[in-house]
Design a protein around this motif. Structure first.
Motif, short mmCIF file in Angstrom:
data_model
loop_
_atom_site.label_atom_id
_atom_site.label_comp_id
_atom_site.label_asym_id
_atom_site.label_seq_id
_atom_site.Cartn_x
_atom_site.Cartn_y
_atom_site.Cartn_z
N LYS A 1 0.48 -1.17 0.09
CA LYS A 1 -0.33 0.01 0.41
C LYS A 1 1.10 1.05 0.24
CE LYS A 1 -3.91 2.32 1.54
NZ LYS A 1 -4.63 2.30 3.60
N ALA A 2 0.95 2.33 -0.98
CA ALA A 2 1.59 3.70 -0.69
C ALA A 2 1.47 4.50 0.48
CB ALA A 2 1.04 4.43 -1.98
N ASN A 3 2.61 4.43 1.16
CA ASN A 3 2.71 4.61 2.30
C ASN A 3 3.48 6.65 2.45
OD1 ASN A 3 4.29 5.43 5.08
ND2 ASN A 3 4.27 2.88 5.35
N ALA A 4 2.55 7.71 2.75
CA ALA A 4 3.05 8.79 2.31
C ALA A 4 4.21 8.91 3.56
CB ALA A 4 2.23 10.13 2.90
N ALA A 5 4.09 7.83 5.10
CA ALA A 5 5.24 9.01 5.87
C ALA A 5 6.44 7.83 4.95
CB ALA A 5 5.23 8.51 6.91
N LYS A 6 6.47 6.55 4.20
CA LYS A 6 7.56 6.25 4.43
C LYS A 6 8.28 6.70 2.88
CE LYS A 6 9.01 1.58 2.60
NZ LYS A 6 8.44 -0.09 2.66
N ALA A 7 7.68 7.80 2.49
CA ALA A 7 7.97 8.02 0.88
C ALA A 7 9.10 9.09 1.79
CB ALA A 7 6.96 9.03 0.24
N ILE A 8 8.31 10.23 2.55
CA ILE A 8 8.51 10.98 3.15
C ILE A 8 10.44 11.49 3.32
CG2 ILE A 8 8.33 13.63 4.17
CD1 ILE A 8 6.64 13.50 2.48
N ARG A 9 9.76 9.80 5.04
CA ARG A 9 10.96 9.83 4.65
C ARG A 9 12.32 9.49 4.09
NH1 ARG A 9 8.88 6.61 8.53
NH2 ARG A 9 9.04 4.93 7.53
N SER A 10 11.60 8.45 2.97
CA SER A 10 12.93 8.14 1.64
C SER A 10 13.97 9.46 1.43
CB SER A 10 12.51 7.45 1.27
OG SER A 10 12.86 7.81 -0.02
N TRP A 11 12.51 10.10 1.11
CA TRP A 11 13.39 11.61 0.69
C TRP A 11 14.04 12.30 2.08
CZ3 TRP A 11 7.54 12.44 -1.57
CH2 TRP A 11 7.66 11.41 -2.55
N MET A 12 13.64 12.47 2.54
CA MET A 12 14.11 13.47 3.57
C MET A 12 15.55 13.14 3.84
SD MET A 12 12.29 16.42 4.62
CE MET A 12 13.08 17.17 5.60
N THR A 13 15.85 11.85 3.27
CA THR A 13 17.10 10.68 4.31
C THR A 13 18.13 11.12 2.90
OG1 THR A 13 16.32 8.74 4.30
CG2 THR A 13 15.77 10.08 6.39
N SER A 14 17.34 11.05 2.39
CA SER A 14 18.46 11.28 0.65
C SER A 14 19.45 12.07 0.71
CB SER A 14 17.88 10.93 -0.71
OG SER A 14 17.97 11.51 -1.80
N LYS A 15 20.55 11.04 -0.32
CA LYS A 15 21.26 11.72 -0.11
C LYS A 15 21.17 12.36 -1.87
CE LYS A 15 23.26 10.82 3.48
NZ LYS A 15 23.13 11.11 4.76
N ASP A 16 20.44 12.69 -2.48
CA ASP A 16 20.31 12.93 -4.00
C ASP A 16 20.06 14.34 -4.00
OD1 ASP A 16 21.96 10.91 -5.12
OD2 ASP A 16 20.06 9.86 -5.37
N GLY A 17 19.58 15.23 -3.23
CA GLY A 17 19.17 15.94 -2.72
C GLY A 17 17.26 16.53 -2.91
N HIS A 18 16.98 15.84 -2.80
CA HIS A 18 15.53 15.19 -2.43
C HIS A 18 15.09 16.29 -1.15
CE1 HIS A 18 16.73 11.46 -4.75
NE2 HIS A 18 15.83 11.60 -5.35
N ARG A 19 15.41 16.11 -0.58
CA ARG A 19 15.26 16.80 0.87
C ARG A 19 15.61 18.36 0.23
NH1 ARG A 19 17.46 19.36 5.76
NH2 ARG A 19 16.53 19.31 7.69
N GLU A 20 16.93 18.47 0.00
CA GLU A 20 16.72 19.96 -0.27
C GLU A 20 15.68 20.39 -1.12
OE1 GLU A 20 19.04 18.09 -0.31
OE2 GLU A 20 20.70 18.74 0.99
#
Length: 166
Positions: free
Chosen positions: A114-133
């Motif tokens: 099931k799509a999980n908003a929290a999991k996606a946001i956590r992934s983006w916020m801890t990414s080293k590829d500029g997603h957080r920025e």
């Protein structure tokens, strides 16, 4: 005993088929997707608040751009910013949003779930590829989101960020 079970099973299956025929399946799915999209925006704005940034305002045109791209990625089962030869800026322009700045983050789960908003946001916020920025860029004022599932049940999620031309 066996005969009773067969009759009960037949009734159970019949009841299930009746429910499937009279309950619009897409309605429940649409409500689930709407809740996931709303949660993505809420969580993104919570992260922006932690960084002392203004909240993003949802924009229907950005939602459309994000959803169309997400649908395309899910259909092709590919995670790409320029799938089909269009950039995030071109997709936003196609929706009649006259942007001065635009950004995008995309996510695909590693398995059917099931799509999980929290999991996606956590992934983006801890990414080293500029997603957080990208998510915390102060110049963005608007957001649009998309959620879709591939034919194999893998969720794809997109957030588009933009600021109109001043």
């Amino acid at each position: 005993m066996l005969r009773q079970r067969a009759v009960w099973l037949g009734c159970f299956v019949g009841a299930c088929l009746f429910n499937l025929l009279v309950t619009p399946v897409g309605v429940a799915a649409d409500k689930d997707l709407a809740a996931i999209k709303a949660e993505m925006i809420r969580l993104t704005n919570a992260e922006r608040a932690k960084a002392k940034l203004a909240p993003l305002v949802e924009d229907a045109r950005l939602n459309s751009a994000a959803q169309k791209h997400t649908d395309h990625m899910a259909e092709k089962q590919m995670l790409e910013h320029e799938l089909g030869g269009t950039t995030p800026g071109q997709r936003v322009e196609a929706e009649k949003y006259d942007w001065g700045s635009v950004g995008e983050v995309i996510y695909r789960a590693s398995q059917p779930e099931k799509a999980n908003a929290a999991k996606a946001i956590r992934s983006w916020m801890t990414s080293k590829d500029g997603h957080r920025e990208t998510m915390l860029r102060s110049k963005y004022t608007h957001i649009g989101v998309g959620v879709a599932y591939s034919s194999t049940g893998v969720p794809y999620l997109t957030q588009v960020f933009a600021r109109p031309i001043q």
